[in-house]
Design an enzyme around this catalytic site. Structure first.
Site, PDB file in Angstrom:
ATOM      1  N   THR A  95       0.856  -1.186   0.000  1.00 25.30           N
ATOM      2  CA  THR A  95       0.000   0.000   0.000  1.00 25.30           C
ATOM      3  C   THR A  95       0.892   1.237   0.000  1.00 25.30           C
ATOM      4  O   THR A  95       1.736   1.403   0.875  1.00 25.30           O
ATOM      5  CB  THR A  95      -0.916  -0.001   1.234  1.00 25.30           C
ATOM      6  N   LYS A 171      -6.758   1.673  -3.629  1.00 25.02           N
ATOM      7  CA  LYS A 171      -6.407   1.034  -2.369  1.00 25.02           C
ATOM      8  C   LYS A 171      -6.420   2.046  -1.218  1.00 25.02           C
ATOM      9  O   LYS A 171      -6.870   1.731  -0.109  1.00 25.02           O
ATOM     10  CB  LYS A 171      -5.044   0.363  -2.463  1.00 25.02           C
ATOM     11  N   LYS A 239      -0.080   3.982   9.355  1.00 26.99           N
ATOM     12  CA  LYS A 239       0.537   4.298   8.062  1.00 26.99           C
ATOM     13  C   LYS A 239      -0.513   4.558   6.978  1.00 26.99           C
ATOM     14  O   LYS A 239      -0.454   5.579   6.266  1.00 26.99           O
ATOM     15  CB  LYS A 239       1.432   3.137   7.617  1.00 26.99           C
TER      16      LYS A 239
END
Length: 297
Positions: A95, A171, A239
């Site tokens: 990601t 995503k 994150k």
């Protein structure tokens, strides 16, 4: 076809084993001795660093944490680029933000490789069964080259266009939803416990009614048994929700719910729970309100 899977974590191990089952000559790469031993026991070839994968590898699937790890595994000192066959396909599944995906795609193309911006979803269970969802963008030639790997690891491959960065964008939006859903699931369970509801009965009611979500059903089941072993850790959403905020800032687009959820995950991490399963963001409420969570079974 020679394949390498870099990163034998919760999803990488499942993907590497799926490639093996599909008959692909697969090298599993991870710095951890235990991960390599598990993959070797299943009949796979192992490498301790990206630069040690099989020479002439045709496809490399990167299931590492972020863009920096992806770039290091490909082009850093000891990276795998020199081990790849001419015209090999890079399947970048960490990601990351769309700007990083575009930059890495350009770097790969300059080196003579095909590139798929191909983040994944599904968790460890779907990875183990070869049923991940892949949200990918890239040239038709990259999809064609990667097809044996994609068929091995995924039950659904979304082809989102030929421009790198589209997969990463989708995503990041997905992670906005996932992170907020986990945070609100924990908030709801914590409120119910504080108010005196039986946690199991609360779970049973919600999962049979309109307020349910996949994240509530999946994550709160682990909270009920005290199972905080990380399938996806708290720090992952620190994150990933940071990537949501970064992308939103670049578009001057407000994301208040995502930002608040990120603060909850950050608080859980600061309390020492960063490596716990992400549903255990509920420990923020435990610390604030003194609720008693179900014990580990």
């Amino acid at each position: 076809m020679k394949v390498a899977v870099i990163g034998l974590g919760a999803m990488g191990m499942g993907a590497a084993l799926s490639c093996l089952r599909a008959g692909l000559a697969t090298t599993g790469c991870d710095m951890r001795d235990t991960a390599r031993a598990d993959f070797a026991a299943a009949g796979g070839i192992t490498a301790a660093s990206a630069g040690e994968i099989a020479d002439g590898t045709d496809a490399v699937l990167l299931l590492v944490v972020n863009a920096a790890q992806t770039e290091a595994a490909l082009f850093g000192p000891g990276g795998c680029a020199l081990r790849l066959a001419p015209g090999a396909v890079i399947i970048a599944s960490a990601t990351m933000g769309p700007a990083d995906a575009k930059r890495l795609a350009e770097k790969a193309q300059e080196a003579g490789f095909l590139y798929l911006d191909a983040p994944v979803s599904g968790g460890a269970a779907k990875a183990a069964s070869g049923e991940m969802t892949v949200m990918a963008s890239g040239a038709a030639s990259a999809f064609a080259k990667a097809r044996p790997v994609l068929d091995a690891v995924a039950s659904k491959v979304w082809e989102l266009g030929d421009a790198p960065g589209i997969g990463a964008t989708v995503k990041v939006v997905h992670q906005l939803l996932a992170g907020v859903h986990i945070a609100v699931a924990a908030e709801a369970m914590a409120l119910g416990i504080r108010a005196g509801a039986d946690p199991q009965q609360l779970y049973d009611v919600v999962t049979s009614a309109a307020g349910n979500s996949w994240m509530f059903e999946n994550r709160m089941a682990r909270v009920l048994t005290g199972d905080d072993a990380p399938r996806s850790a708290v720090d992952i959403f620190v994150k990933d929700l940071g990537l949501v905020a970064e992308m939103a800032r670049g578009l001057n687009h407000p994301v208040p719910l995502a930002s608040q959820a990120q603060q909850l995950f950050t608080a859980a991490s600061a309390m020492g729970h960063g490596r716990a399963d992400d549903g255990f963001v509920i420990r923020v409420w435990e610390a604030l309100t003194g609720i008693t969570l179900p014990p580990k079974q």
